[in-house]
Design an enzyme around this catalytic site. Structure first.
Site, mmCIF file in Angstrom:
data_model
loop_
_atom_site.group_PDB
_atom_site.id
_atom_site.type_symbol
_atom_site.label_atom_id
_atom_site.label_comp_id
_atom_site.label_asym_id
_atom_site.label_seq_id
_atom_site.Cartn_x
_atom_site.Cartn_y
_atom_site.Cartn_z
ATOM 1 N N CYS A 112 0.784 -1.265 0.062
ATOM 2 C CA CYS A 112 -0.019 0.175 -0.004
ATOM 3 C C CYS A 112 0.760 1.218 -0.035
ATOM 4 O O CYS A 112 0.265 2.346 -0.332
ATOM 5 C CB CYS A 112 -0.822 0.033 1.315
ATOM 6 S SG CYS A 112 -2.195 -1.525 1.068
ATOM 7 N N HIS A 252 -2.696 7.040 2.851
ATOM 8 C CA HIS A 252 -3.292 5.679 2.379
ATOM 9 C C HIS A 252 -4.831 5.422 3.126
ATOM 10 O O HIS A 252 -4.713 5.776 4.124
ATOM 11 C CB HIS A 252 -2.172 4.340 2.866
ATOM 12 C CG HIS A 252 -2.757 3.272 2.477
ATOM 13 N ND1 HIS A 252 -3.391 2.981 1.251
ATOM 14 C CD2 HIS A 252 -2.852 2.072 3.286
ATOM 15 C CE1 HIS A 252 -3.911 1.584 1.427
ATOM 16 N NE2 HIS A 252 -3.626 1.190 2.505
ATOM 17 N N ASN A 282 -9.988 0.092 1.078
ATOM 18 C CA ASN A 282 -8.600 0.307 0.978
ATOM 19 C C ASN A 282 -8.324 -0.206 -0.407
ATOM 20 O O ASN A 282 -8.393 -1.469 -0.857
ATOM 21 C CB ASN A 282 -7.872 -0.517 1.950
ATOM 22 C CG ASN A 282 -6.650 -0.691 1.969
ATOM 23 O OD1 ASN A 282 -5.899 -0.431 0.963
ATOM 24 N ND2 ASN A 282 -6.046 -1.257 3.053
HETATM 25 N N1 ACO Z 1 -17.615 -8.104 11.423
HETATM 26 C C1 ACO Z 1 -18.085 -8.412 12.613
HETATM 27 N N2 ACO Z 1 -17.413 -8.621 13.633
HETATM 28 C C2 ACO Z 1 -16.028 -8.692 13.265
HETATM 29 C C3 ACO Z 1 -15.460 -8.621 12.044
HETATM 30 C C4 ACO Z 1 -16.422 -8.173 10.917
HETATM 31 N N3 ACO Z 1 -16.151 -7.930 9.681
HETATM 32 N N4 ACO Z 1 -14.177 -8.761 11.866
HETATM 33 C C5 ACO Z 1 -13.694 -8.938 13.145
HETATM 34 N N5 ACO Z 1 -14.716 -9.127 13.820
HETATM 35 C C6 ACO Z 1 -14.748 -9.514 15.405
HETATM 36 C C7 ACO Z 1 -13.690 -10.388 15.775
HETATM 37 O O1 ACO Z 1 -13.971 -11.496 15.443
HETATM 38 C C8 ACO Z 1 -13.779 -9.878 17.263
HETATM 39 O O2 ACO Z 1 -14.525 -10.718 17.864
HETATM 40 P P1 ACO Z 1 -14.224 -11.376 19.434
HETATM 41 O O3 ACO Z 1 -14.167 -9.822 20.294
HETATM 42 O O4 ACO Z 1 -15.670 -12.006 19.695
HETATM 43 O O5 ACO Z 1 -13.293 -11.995 19.337
HETATM 44 C C9 ACO Z 1 -14.305 -8.492 17.388
HETATM 45 O O6 ACO Z 1 -14.891 -8.060 16.152
HETATM 46 C C10 ACO Z 1 -13.080 -7.367 17.532
HETATM 47 O O7 ACO Z 1 -11.974 -7.865 16.432
HETATM 48 P P2 ACO Z 1 -10.653 -7.092 16.454
HETATM 49 O O8 ACO Z 1 -9.661 -7.616 15.388
HETATM 50 O O9 ACO Z 1 -10.191 -6.600 17.783
HETATM 51 O O10 ACO Z 1 -11.355 -5.422 15.999
HETATM 52 P P3 ACO Z 1 -10.489 -4.332 15.621
HETATM 53 O O11 ACO Z 1 -10.993 -3.263 16.563
HETATM 54 O O12 ACO Z 1 -9.151 -4.365 15.839
HETATM 55 O O13 ACO Z 1 -10.710 -4.017 14.171
HETATM 56 C C11 ACO Z 1 -9.755 -4.037 11.818
HETATM 57 C C12 ACO Z 1 -10.408 -4.878 12.961
HETATM 58 C C13 ACO Z 1 -10.670 -3.223 11.429
HETATM 59 C C14 ACO Z 1 -9.212 -5.057 11.035
HETATM 60 C C15 ACO Z 1 -8.593 -3.281 12.577
HETATM 61 O O14 ACO Z 1 -7.569 -4.116 13.221
HETATM 62 C C16 ACO Z 1 -7.700 -2.490 11.479
HETATM 63 O O15 ACO Z 1 -8.416 -1.738 10.855
HETATM 64 N N6 ACO Z 1 -6.159 -2.877 11.248
HETATM 65 C C17 ACO Z 1 -5.589 -2.211 10.059
HETATM 66 C C18 ACO Z 1 -5.718 -3.150 9.029
HETATM 67 C C19 ACO Z 1 -5.231 -2.374 7.931
HETATM 68 O O16 ACO Z 1 -5.387 -1.425 7.698
HETATM 69 N N7 ACO Z 1 -4.743 -3.394 6.753
HETATM 70 C C20 ACO Z 1 -4.447 -2.728 5.639
HETATM 71 C C21 ACO Z 1 -3.144 -2.500 5.595
HETATM 72 S S1 ACO Z 1 -2.494 -1.774 4.239
HETATM 73 C C22 ACO Z 1 -1.903 -2.869 3.004
HETATM 74 O O17 ACO Z 1 -0.707 -2.932 2.894
HETATM 75 C C23 ACO Z 1 -2.765 -4.040 2.341
#
Ligand code: ACO
Length: 325
Positions: A112, A252, A282
């Site tokens: 990214c 990004h 994204n």
């Molecule tokens: N819908 C509903 N619930 C979900 C979903 C979903 N899509 N995804 C995860 N959950 C649940 C999980 O299972 C977890 O449940 P639990 O508490 O019962 O275990 C709960 O929601 C919380 O999950 P977390 O992973 O702790 O959620 P978080 O607040 O961290 O958000 C997210 C997750 C949005 C992925 C966040 O961590 C994030 O944005 N990280 C950065 C990701 C990113 O930017 N990636 C791209 C990088 S760029 C590149 O090079 C491609």
């Protein structure tokens, strides 16, 4: 060293819109969870376009906006992690379709951060005088490497392409400073496998499954906030500028909450951070190029405005460019 300006931008995204409600039909999720955790409402998902198709369309628009004949382009660099082929490169495919007969062409992978890496790389060729004009593209058909049963990743991404034409200039404006970084020790935070080793000397040939993105979401989140904050400070220092001098920061477009935390760390108002992730998700290598083109198209960017493009991504990688527009 000569100065380098962006003289035209372009972008392309598939027509097909996939809403959060559409994703909720595939995996257990809902619009409220996706919006509150990421800021994303919908994304574009290709039904037919390949990376080279989208890259070509964005490139054509950038070349037209730059009022440049394709024959004047000396170099094409395409940032992508989802090429149509291992070879030829997407850059070569675009070079052929554009009839940019004098251009050298290659792809680059910085996930990214790819658009920032590609702009920085191209600008070096122009600053040193080796080339006069370059076309930089960021493109990803990221939907083809998504596991559509993994709700922790499939809600985040979308397809698209962004492009910019760079020109060497005698003006004392354009790209003022850039910084790139990488940390391969954190590669497991975010990865997608390629073709496995498979030849007559390998005893058990691995069964080939379609590669898909794997991510430690919270680790990526923490890395992103720290890295983007530091990278903005570094490029400001290199350019001898302060946050108050910056009109827009184009980050990004991964997650609203990441950008919010960066704004707070940098003590900058969130309004300075241009975002369109609610409509595109994204788009990986494409996101900064698409956002930059949208800012140009809306007429909000004026000559003399100072902007920062800042990325982070798999690798892990990071980078920023400060530009006097
Ligand atoms: N819908 C509903 N619930 C979900 C979903 C979903 N899509 N995804 C995860 N959950 C649940 C999980 O299972 C977890 O449940 P639990 O508490 O019962 O275990 C709960 O929601 C919380 O999950 P977390 O992973 O702790 O959620 P978080 O607040 O961290 O958000 C997210 C997750 C949005 C992925 C966040 O961590 C994030 O944005 N990280 C950065 C990701 C990113 O930017 N990636 C791209 C990088 S760029 C590149 O090079 C491609």
């Amino acid at each position: 060293m000569r100065h380098v300006r962006i003289i035209g931008t372009g972008s392309y995204a598939p027509d097909n819109i996939m809403s959060n409600d559409d994703i909720a039909k595939l995996v257990e999720t809902n619009d409220e969870w996706i919006k509150s955790r990421t800021g994303i409402k919908e994304r574009r998902i290709s039904t037919k376009e390949t990376s080279s198709d989208m890259a070509y369309e964005a490139a054509l628009r950038a070349v037209q906006a730059a009022e440049t004949d394709p024959n004047e382009i000396d170099l094409i660099i395409c940032a992508t992690i989802t090429p149509d082929y291992c070879m030829p490169s997407v850059a070569c495919q675009v070079q052929g379709r554009l009839k940019a007969e004098n251009a050298a062409a290659f792809d680059l992978n910085a996930a990214c951060t790819g658009f920032v890496y590609a702009l920085t790389t191209a600008s070096q060729f122009l600053q040193t005088g080796m080339y006069q004009k370059a076309l930089v593209i960021g493109v990803d058909t990221i939907s083809k490497i998504i596991d559509w049963q993994d709700r922790s990743t499939c809600v985040l991404f979308g397809d698209g392409a962004g492009a910019a034409v760079l020109s060497a200039t005698s003006d004392r404006r354009g790209i003022i400073a850039s910084t790139l970084n990488s940390d391969g020790s954190k590669h497991a935070f975010l990865y997608c496998e390629a073709v496995p080793l498979s030849n007559p000397y390998v005893e058990s040939l691995e069964e080939r499954t379609a590669p898909s993105i794997r991510m430690l979401g919270q680790e990526v989140f923490k890395f992103a906030v720290r890295n983007v904050t530091d990278t903005i400070q570094t490029v400001l220092e290199k350019a001898n500028r302060e946050g108050k001098d910056i009109k827009y920061i184009i980050p990004h477009q991964a997650n609203y909450r990441i950008i919010e935390a960066v704004a707070k760390n940098c003590k900058l108002p969130i309004e300075k951070f241009f975002m369109n992730l609610e409509r595109y998700g994204n788009t990986s290598s494409a996101s900064i190029g698409i956002a930059l083109d949208e800012l140009v198209q809306t007429g909000e960017l004026h000559r003399g405005d100072t902007i920062i493009l800042v990325g982070f991504g798999g690798g892990m990688t990071g980078g920023a460019i400060l530009i006097d527009w």
